[in-house]
Motif scaffolding. Structure first.
Motif, short mmCIF file in Angstrom:
data_model
loop_
_atom_site.label_atom_id
_atom_site.label_comp_id
_atom_site.label_asym_id
_atom_site.label_seq_id
_atom_site.Cartn_x
_atom_site.Cartn_y
_atom_site.Cartn_z
N LEU A 12 0.82 -1.20 0.00
CA LEU A 12 0.00 0.00 0.00
C LEU A 12 0.86 1.26 0.00
O LEU A 12 1.76 1.41 0.84
CB LEU A 12 -0.92 0.00 1.22
N LEU A 13 0.59 2.15 -0.94
CA LEU A 13 1.25 3.45 -1.00
C LEU A 13 0.22 4.50 -0.61
O LEU A 13 -0.86 4.55 -1.20
CB LEU A 13 1.76 3.74 -2.42
N MET A 14 0.55 5.31 0.37
CA MET A 14 -0.37 6.34 0.86
C MET A 14 0.17 7.73 0.56
O MET A 14 1.34 8.01 0.83
CB MET A 14 -0.56 6.22 2.37
N GLY A 15 -0.66 8.57 0.01
CA GLY A 15 -0.31 9.95 -0.26
C GLY A 15 0.19 10.17 -1.67
O GLY A 15 0.88 9.31 -2.25
N ALA A 16 -0.15 11.32 -2.22
CA ALA A 16 0.22 11.64 -3.60
C ALA A 16 1.73 11.68 -3.78
O ALA A 16 2.24 11.21 -4.80
CB ALA A 16 -0.39 12.98 -3.99
N GLY A 17 2.44 12.21 -2.80
CA GLY A 17 3.90 12.29 -2.92
C GLY A 17 4.55 10.93 -3.01
O GLY A 17 5.46 10.71 -3.83
N LEU A 23 6.16 6.37 -9.16
CA LEU A 23 5.97 6.43 -10.61
C LEU A 23 7.01 7.30 -11.32
O LEU A 23 7.09 7.29 -12.54
CB LEU A 23 4.57 6.96 -10.94
N GLY A 24 7.76 8.09 -10.56
CA GLY A 24 8.76 8.97 -11.15
C GLY A 24 8.18 10.22 -11.76
O GLY A 24 8.69 10.75 -12.75
N ILE A 25 7.07 10.71 -11.18
CA ILE A 25 6.43 11.93 -11.65
C ILE A 25 6.20 12.86 -10.45
O ILE A 25 6.46 12.48 -9.32
CB ILE A 25 5.09 11.63 -12.35
N ARG A 51 -1.95 0.63 -4.73
CA ARG A 51 -1.13 -0.55 -4.41
C ARG A 51 0.02 -0.63 -5.40
O ARG A 51 -0.18 -0.45 -6.60
CB ARG A 51 -1.97 -1.81 -4.52
N ARG A 52 1.21 -0.92 -4.89
CA ARG A 52 2.37 -1.10 -5.76
C ARG A 52 2.08 -2.15 -6.83
O ARG A 52 2.41 -1.95 -8.00
CB ARG A 52 3.58 -1.58 -4.96
N SER A 53 1.50 -3.26 -6.43
CA SER A 53 1.24 -4.36 -7.36
C SER A 53 0.29 -3.92 -8.48
O SER A 53 0.49 -4.27 -9.64
CB SER A 53 0.67 -5.57 -6.62
N THR A 54 -0.71 -3.13 -8.14
CA THR A 54 -1.65 -2.64 -9.16
C THR A 54 -0.96 -1.67 -10.10
O THR A 54 -1.16 -1.73 -11.32
CB THR A 54 -2.86 -1.96 -8.49
N LEU A 55 -0.15 -0.78 -9.55
CA LEU A 55 0.58 0.17 -10.38
C LEU A 55 1.56 -0.54 -11.31
O LEU A 55 1.71 -0.17 -12.48
CB LEU A 55 1.33 1.19 -9.51
#
Length: 70
Positions: A12-17, A23-25, A51-55
């Motif tokens: 799980l990745l939380m937060g836009a930052g 993603l490198g953006i 989710r990292r896996s989904t991305l």
């Protein structure tokens, strides 16, 4: 006791930052993509999450689509 969901530790990745860094953006680019429905994110509480896996799967699909179009 086994979890009743498919959460993986650290997935799980939380937060836009955090998501943008993965993603490198920039955060601003992530918000624009998410508002347009172009990147697989969701709201968790009041924060944007993914989710990292989904991305990873999404990026693979984007790459495959781009290669077919070229």
């Amino acid at each position: 006791m086994e979890a009743a969901n498919d959460n993986q530790p650290g997935d799980l990745l939380m937060g836009a930052g955090t998501i943008a860094k993965h993603l490198g953006i920039t955060s601003r680019q992530l918000y624009r993509l998410s508002y347009g429905g172009h990147v697989p994110v969701f709201k968790l509480g009041g924060a944007i999450a993914a989710r990292r896996s989904t991305l990873t799967r999404w990026l693979d699909q984007q790459e495959t689509s781009a290669m077919r179009a070229a």
